[in-house]
Enzyme design. Structure first.
Site, mmCIF file in Angstrom:
data_model
loop_
_atom_site.group_PDB
_atom_site.id
_atom_site.type_symbol
_atom_site.label_atom_id
_atom_site.label_comp_id
_atom_site.label_asym_id
_atom_site.label_seq_id
_atom_site.Cartn_x
_atom_site.Cartn_y
_atom_site.Cartn_z
ATOM 1 N N LYS A 129 19.543 13.655 29.259
ATOM 2 C CA LYS A 129 20.094 14.981 29.560
ATOM 3 C C LYS A 129 19.233 16.012 28.871
ATOM 4 O O LYS A 129 18.597 15.729 27.860
ATOM 5 C CB LYS A 129 21.527 15.089 29.029
ATOM 6 C CG LYS A 129 22.342 16.141 29.731
ATOM 7 C CD LYS A 129 22.845 15.615 31.048
ATOM 8 C CE LYS A 129 23.769 16.571 31.740
ATOM 9 N NZ LYS A 129 24.541 15.870 32.782
HETATM 10 N N1 GLU Z 1 23.983 16.576 36.193
HETATM 11 C C1 GLU Z 1 24.547 15.597 37.061
HETATM 12 C C2 GLU Z 1 25.412 14.631 36.283
HETATM 13 O O1 GLU Z 1 25.928 14.963 35.244
HETATM 14 C C3 GLU Z 1 23.507 14.925 37.938
HETATM 15 C C4 GLU Z 1 22.453 14.133 37.220
HETATM 16 C C5 GLU Z 1 21.331 13.643 38.127
HETATM 17 O O2 GLU Z 1 21.444 13.770 39.339
HETATM 18 O O3 GLU Z 1 20.356 13.130 37.593
HETATM 19 O O4 GLU Z 1 25.675 13.550 36.710
#
Ligand code: GLU
Length: 438
Positions: A129
């Site tokens: 993240k």
């Molecule tokens: N931000 C989204 C999540 O929390 C998508 C993450 C992604 O597609 O890599 O799952």
């Protein structure tokens, strides 16, 4: 938004003799509660101390200073993060959040949840993240672009289609992803579509990616409802958060015949027990920037959580359902479109009250699932039609729901713990099979 801490006093049995006891304030640090969730699953799996240590810490944490020139020519420096929790099952994957509340601990928790999420839907990614502590609504479009590009160049050393692949998260959009793709490509000297997902379709984005988180969440709600013999037609729902996830979930619920009685965004919410019309709510959001400009009685974000509804969808930020308000939550299905909206103490209370919590790592896994499809399409340079995306997404989420429900049943536990046992078990297995280097 992380609510203020509240101390819940406990009355001593005999006020004369015993000193007044106070329950320690609930720990609302998301990394701390991600760890508590992990430990619970690790206990079920009887993981040894070393493996617990390995899986409870991120593999890499990068903190960067991001200097940009503002429109008024003054320099401002923002702080950004990229945390890779695990790459045991493949390149790390996870979104990038622009929000004033971003901290290293929040990003660490979100990265860990990404690892479990990818494992729950069984896609070949680890978890990561990123985030910048900033209120992007206070920046111009040009400032947003410079911030995104400089952040990308600062973290480019850890990115790559086979290393770490970002995507949108709170307050980042396909346009931000386009800037990331372009900036990274400039540092390479050629275009690398697969370095980021959630891109606009003309730049290698996938059909259906925008609605994917909501679509997966809707499918999970449908599974839960079927198993509880609840009909979606005529059921009442409240949705907290009207971003990419919340707005689309509300629409899908309405299309299925549910009555969406309340929605909210960062400015508050609106409630109408006869049901809101999503077309009008969307129009208000588009025109005035907030759902509160539309019709309906005004409600606060915390009041929305306690409304008498069948289905509650927290689709904003973490830590909103706490030990303090959980006893007043009336919904029978709570579908976590947001990451980490329920604290572990609240989880226990909801379970005790008989509510079914569809945990974030299952309920919102549709987003990363279609991110995976996008990445596959980019690497193959062969693009799917929307029906193919929808069919594969639905199949993936229904299968994951089955796997989670079956794991929960086998261990006689709730869906969150079932999902974590399944996910942590898969990551542990990959880690064990790989062995340790050197
Ligand atoms: N931000 C989204 C999540 O929390 C998508 C993450 C992604 O597609 O890599 O799952």
């Amino acid at each position: 938004m992380v609510p203020k801490r509240k101390v819940v006093p406990i009355r001593p049995a005999s006020p004369k003799r015993a000193p007044a006891l106070e329950l320690a304030p609930e720990n609302l640090n998301p990394y701390q509660f991600a760890l508590r969730q992990f430990e619970r699953a690790a206990d079920y799996l009887s993981l040894d101390a070393g493996t617990r240590q390995l899986l409870s810490q991120p593999k890499r944490q990068l903190i960067v200073s991001i200097p940009i020139k503002m429109d008024n020519k003054k320099i401002r420096v923002f702080t950004g993060y990229r945390v890779q929790h695990s790459i045991a099952r493949g390149p790390s994957k996870g979104g990038i959040r622009f929000h004033p509340g971003v901290t290293l601990d929040e990003v660490k928790a979100l990265a860990m949840w990404m690892t479990w999420k990818c494992a729950v839907v069984n896609i070949p990614f680890g978890g990561a993240k990123g985030g910048i502590t900033v209120d992007p609504k206070k920046l111009s479009m040009d400032e947003n672009e410079r911030l995104t590009r400089r952040y990308t160049s600062e973290i480019a050393i850890v990115l790559g289609h086979d290393r770490d692949i970002p995507a949108p998260d709170v307050y980042t959009t396909p346009q931000h992803m386009a800037w990331i793709m372009d900036t990274f490509s400039m540092t390479q000297g050629f275009s690398t579509l697969g370095v980021v997902t959630g891109k606009p379709i003309p730049l290698g984005g996938s059909a259906g990616r925008n609605e994917a988180t909501a679509e997966g969440c809707f499918v999970a709600i449908d599974e839960a409802a079927k198993r509880m013999r609840m009909k979606l037609k005529g059921a009442t729902a409240a949705v907290q958060g009207f971003g990419n996830a919340g707005a689309h979930v509300a629409r899908f619920l309405e299309e299925a015949g549910a009555k969406v009685v309340a929605v909210s965004d960062s400015r508050g919410g609106v409630y109408d027990k006869k049901g809101l019309r999503m077309e009008l709510v969307n129009a208000a959001k588009e025109k005035k920037g907030t759902v509160t400009a539309g019709r309906g009685q005004k409600v606060s974000n915390s009041e929305l959580l306690e409304l008498p509804v069948d289905i509650l969808v927290p689709a904003a930020l973490e830590g909103v359902i706490t030990r303090e308000n959980a006893p007043r939550v009336k919904a029978r299905i709570i579908a976590e479109a947001a990451n980490g909206p329920t604290t572990p103490d609240a989880d226990d209370i909801l379970r005790g009250n008989g509510a079914v919590v569809i945990p974030d790592i299952l309920a919102n896994a549709g987003g990363v699932t279609v991110s995976y499809f996008e990445w596959v399409q980019d690497l193959y340079s062969f693009f799917w039609d929307p029906d193919m995306v929808r069919t594969q997404l639905e199949r993936t989420v229904r299968r994951a729901y089955d796997d989670v429900a079956e794991t929960a049943r086998r261990h006689d536990t709730d869906l969150r713990t079932g999902a974590l046992i399944l996910a942590v078990g898969r990551v542990e297995e990959a880690t064990r099979l790989r062995g340790l280097f050197p």
